[in-house]
Design a protein around this motif. Sequence first.
Motif, PDB file in Angstrom:
ATOM      1  N   THR B 126      -4.059   0.509 -10.313  1.00  0.00           N
ATOM      2  CA  THR B 126      -5.398   0.392  -9.740  1.00  0.00           C
ATOM      3  C   THR B 126      -5.273   0.137  -8.242  1.00  0.00           C
ATOM      4  N   GLY B 127      -5.963   0.931  -7.464  1.00  0.00           N
ATOM      5  CA  GLY B 127      -5.923   0.734  -6.009  1.00  0.00           C
ATOM      6  C   GLY B 127      -4.736   1.388  -5.337  1.00  0.00           C
ATOM      7  N   ALA B 128      -3.984   2.205  -6.077  1.00  0.00           N
ATOM      8  CA  ALA B 128      -2.797   2.839  -5.492  1.00  0.00           C
ATOM      9  C   ALA B 128      -3.163   3.644  -4.253  1.00  0.00           C
ATOM     10  N   LYS B 129      -4.295   4.354  -4.357  1.00  0.00           N
ATOM     11  CA  LYS B 129      -4.697   5.191  -3.233  1.00  0.00           C
ATOM     12  C   LYS B 129      -4.972   4.352  -1.991  1.00  0.00           C
ATOM     13  N   HIS B 130      -5.631   3.196  -2.204  1.00  0.00           N
ATOM     14  CA  HIS B 130      -5.968   2.352  -1.065  1.00  0.00           C
ATOM     15  C   HIS B 130      -4.730   1.750  -0.449  1.00  0.00           C
ATOM     16  N   VAL B 131      -3.783   1.375  -1.293  1.00  0.00           N
ATOM     17  CA  VAL B 131      -2.537   0.837  -0.752  1.00  0.00           C
ATOM     18  C   VAL B 131      -1.850   1.901   0.098  1.00  0.00           C
ATOM     19  N   GLY B 132      -1.847   3.139  -0.408  1.00  0.00           N
ATOM     20  CA  GLY B 132      -1.246   4.231   0.339  1.00  0.00           C
ATOM     21  C   GLY B 132      -1.912   4.400   1.700  1.00  0.00           C
ATOM     22  N   LEU B 133      -3.230   4.309   1.680  1.00  0.00           N
ATOM     23  CA  LEU B 133      -3.986   4.458   2.921  1.00  0.00           C
ATOM     24  C   LEU B 133      -3.691   3.304   3.879  1.00  0.00           C
ATOM     25  N   ALA B 134      -3.609   2.100   3.320  1.00  0.00           N
ATOM     26  CA  ALA B 134      -3.343   0.918   4.142  1.00  0.00           C
ATOM     27  C   ALA B 134      -1.988   1.051   4.827  1.00  0.00           C
ATOM     28  N   ILE B 135      -1.003   1.541   4.075  1.00  0.00           N
ATOM     29  CA  ILE B 135       0.326   1.734   4.662  1.00  0.00           C
ATOM     30  C   ILE B 135       0.246   2.730   5.809  1.00  0.00           C
ATOM     31  N   TYR B 136      -0.562   3.759   5.592  1.00  0.00           N
ATOM     32  CA  TYR B 136      -0.696   4.771   6.629  1.00  0.00           C
ATOM     33  C   TYR B 136      -1.354   4.184   7.875  1.00  0.00           C
ATOM     34  N   LEU B 137      -2.374   3.348   7.652  1.00  0.00           N
ATOM     35  CA  LEU B 137      -3.066   2.739   8.786  1.00  0.00           C
ATOM     36  C   LEU B 137      -2.114   1.849   9.583  1.00  0.00           C
ATOM     37  N   ALA B 138      -1.227   1.153   8.860  1.00  0.00           N
ATOM     38  CA  ALA B 138      -0.253   0.304   9.542  1.00  0.00           C
ATOM     39  C   ALA B 138       0.579   1.131  10.510  1.00  0.00           C
ATOM     40  N   TYR B 139       0.822   2.396  10.126  1.00  0.00           N
ATOM     41  CA  TYR B 139       1.618   3.283  10.956  1.00  0.00           C
ATOM     42  C   TYR B 139       0.869   3.657  12.234  1.00  0.00           C
ATOM     43  N   MET B 140      -0.470   3.566  12.141  1.00  0.00           N
ATOM     44  CA  MET B 140      -1.307   3.983  13.266  1.00  0.00           C
ATOM     45  C   MET B 140      -1.282   2.975  14.407  1.00  0.00           C
ATOM     46  N   VAL B 141      -0.927   1.725  14.096  1.00  0.00           N
ATOM     47  CA  VAL B 141      -0.925   0.704  15.149  1.00  0.00           C
ATOM     48  C   VAL B 141       0.251   0.983  16.073  1.00  0.00           C
ATOM     49  N   PRO B 142       0.010   1.212  17.366  1.00  0.00           N
ATOM     50  CA  PRO B 142       1.122   1.554  18.256  1.00  0.00           C
ATOM     51  C   PRO B 142       2.048   0.360  18.486  1.00  0.00           C
ATOM     52  N   PRO B 143       3.355   0.623  18.535  1.00  0.00           N
ATOM     53  CA  PRO B 143       4.333  -0.452  18.740  1.00  0.00           C
ATOM     54  C   PRO B 143       4.071  -1.227  20.024  1.00  0.00           C
ATOM     55  N   ILE B 145       1.412  -2.319  21.072  1.00  0.00           N
ATOM     56  CA  ILE B 145       0.500  -3.429  20.794  1.00  0.00           C
ATOM     57  C   ILE B 145       1.148  -4.377  19.810  1.00  0.00           C
ATOM     58  N   LEU B 146       1.811  -3.779  18.833  1.00  0.00           N
ATOM     59  CA  LEU B 146       2.357  -4.565  17.722  1.00  0.00           C
ATOM     60  C   LEU B 146       3.466  -5.508  18.182  1.00  0.00           C
ATOM     61  N   PHE B 147       4.145  -5.185  19.303  1.00  0.00           N
ATOM     62  CA  PHE B 147       5.301  -6.002  19.650  1.00  0.00           C
ATOM     63  C   PHE B 147       4.904  -7.407  20.091  1.00  0.00           C
ATOM     64  N   ILE B 148       3.629  -7.580  20.476  1.00  0.00           N
ATOM     65  CA  ILE B 148       3.216  -8.920  20.908  1.00  0.00           C
ATOM     66  C   ILE B 148       3.169  -9.900  19.727  1.00  0.00           C
ATOM     67  N   PRO B 149       2.381  -9.574  18.655  1.00  0.00           N
ATOM     68  CA  PRO B 149       2.437 -10.487  17.501  1.00  0.00           C
ATOM     69  C   PRO B 149       3.834 -10.566  16.882  1.00  0.00           C
ATOM     70  N   LEU B 150       4.537  -9.442  16.874  1.00  0.00           N
ATOM     71  CA  LEU B 150       5.876  -9.469  16.288  1.00  0.00           C
ATOM     72  C   LEU B 150       6.789 -10.412  17.078  1.00  0.00           C
ATOM     73  N   ALA B 151       6.625 -10.428  18.397  1.00  0.00           N
ATOM     74  CA  ALA B 151       7.448 -11.305  19.222  1.00  0.00           C
ATOM     75  C   ALA B 151       7.225 -12.767  18.832  1.00  0.00           C
ATOM     76  N   THR B 152       5.949 -13.118  18.594  1.00  0.00           N
ATOM     77  CA  THR B 152       5.647 -14.478  18.160  1.00  0.00           C
ATOM     78  C   THR B 152       6.402 -14.807  16.878  1.00  0.00           C
ATOM     79  N   LEU B 153       6.330 -13.868  15.923  1.00  0.00           N
ATOM     80  CA  LEU B 153       7.020 -14.070  14.653  1.00  0.00           C
ATOM     81  C   LEU B 153       8.521 -14.258  14.879  1.00  0.00           C
ATOM     82  N   ILE B 154       9.091 -13.387  15.693  1.00  0.00           N
ATOM     83  CA  ILE B 154      10.526 -13.428  15.927  1.00  0.00           C
ATOM     84  C   ILE B 154      10.937 -14.794  16.509  1.00  0.00           C
TER      85      ILE B 154
END
Lengths: 352, 301
Positions: B126-143, B145-154
């Motif tokens: 259930t929800g497989a399609k949405h999970v697939g879409l969510a994964i795809y959206l994650a790919y859309m976020v440009p690195p 921008i993403l490196f700022i929150p990731l830096a905090t995590l690191i």
Amino acid sequence: MATVSIRDVFKRFGSTEVLHGVSVEIEDGEFVILVGPSGCGKSTLLRMIAGLENISGGEIAIGPRVVNNVAPKERDIAMVFQNYALYPHMSVRDNMAFALAIANAPKALIDEKVARAAQILGLTPYLNRYPRQLSGGQRQRVAMGRAIVRDPQVFLFDEPLSNLDAKLRVAMRAEIKELHQRLQTTTVYVTHDQIEAMTMADKIVVMNSGNVEQIGAPLELYDHPNNLFVAGFIGSPSMNFVKGKISGNAFLSDNGTRLPLGHGQGGSDGQATIYGIRPEHFLLDPAGVPAKVNVLEPTGSETQVMAEFAGGNIVAAFRERITARPGETIHITPNAALAHIFDAATGKRLIA
Amino acid sequence: MTEATSATEATFAKSTDAPEHLSWDSGLRRTITVYIPLALFVIGLLFPFYWMTITSFKPDHEMYDYKQFNPFWVNSPTLNNIKVLLFETRYPQWLITTMSVAAASTFLSVFSSVLAAYAIERLRFTGAKHVGLAIYLAYMVPPSILFIPLATLIFQFGLFDNPIALVLTYPTFLVPFCTWLLIGYFKSIPYELEECALIDGASRLQILWRITLPLAVPGLISAGIFAFTLSWNEFIYALAFIQSTENKTVPVAILTELVTGDVYQWGALMAGSLLGSVPVAIIYSFFVEYYVSSMTGAVKE
């Protein structure tokens, strides 16, 4: 080996109901064929027996055990798919051994069973080949070999011959039938080809739009179809139908032709009915009904005549050589004892 | 490239066999429509490599003097640039770091992508399609921008200036990519095979391991190549999360260590780029056939 009981089974995909309460009892060792036009639900029913589709209502039992919630691998069945579903990356030997290998059977036993199945099917020289190196018929045999190796309680076949050419189909038909006589394993076989059904089955289940129309031995369905659908579906060329009504002790077609009735045909005087007569049940009779010949198709053993008869087009088949030419008129009469009367409203066969 | 040429040639060879109304398909026409465009394309693609290669072997005085020396040729080849690169910088170590980071993040990404793609495409939960879409959206976020929150995590994980930070952050763009590639590939494997295996008694994991994966090898290889190449060339995370010279990856190190102030050490720079692109080129050349077949073909029974 086992019996299979299908009791009042329903199947729904979302809000669409595709099986509306199907019940079939299959005896131990019987060869049962589910036949019907495409979309009638026969493949769905087979997949439900296999456990590949959920059962929305009713129950299916293999032997004494209800299998509604049993996983496919626990059902002790083997299935042959329409496209054979051979594993392309495995040799014929590994394909046949796969189920046993998964079950961790001892190697000696696997080898013995594979060798036996290969010998039964004449596949011994091909054991080291890959599926892509085999012809259609050989692939078909490997698919059956994979089923045989497992010694299942029930064989399921899903239109296994529809990808083969006509000649090979006839040959494989005989082979499957012979295999069944040899192994005596309960078999459920799905096809849309009524000839396959007639020639192979112990028992035919005719299905139409999610319902069982009739269950019976091939010749029983042929001789005593319950309704218009079965009458039209079983037999080739199919049964001729003439619309009209009962008039006294005869049938009066819509264009005023009187056709004789035999014993045992029902219907009350004046009731709107359909007169069904198979092509081979016409007789040449100088005193009969005139029929204008449209096309003649001599096959050697018989001649099929497409003609205008009692206000409609019919096909008649005669053992006699017909000398009439297209456009000429011949006189024929239906063999009244073998004709069927169907209720025009419900399609049911009327019996006195 | 050679594959493409021979394929085109094959089609043309076929059409010349055809009846005479195709006889206008002359050698001249073929030259104009096929060989000249292809040649231009090849030259355009290969010129940077050529430039990189000759610069690597040029002595410094030749590099800046276009009047006396032909810029497109090396007059007195030298290995000095490569010597500088290998023995006076930490290039070998950068290479090893890059290699290990790329290999580890590729393995991690392909492994998780196989499981994700199989679950989304075949288990149809259930929800497989949405999970697939969510994964795809994650790919859309440009690195970028993403490196700022990731830096905090690191920083929070205490992984700053540690190559493991890269191994863990690269999958953020590799997993979505590989998952989508593999979903497409799994889709091309007939479902009947799995149903058959299911009836044969195999469990889901056995089906994945013994039926689906062997048939998906071309897909796995192209996912692997993609992941490896992307992590090999990755720049922004490597620039942001690594500081010390010895932990840098090749793309970052070349730019930060071989440019001193505003002086570009062109010879060493080009030699470093050349050596850095060789491993990827080798991997590509080995698997190019799988790669092509996974992009164009499906599993045939």
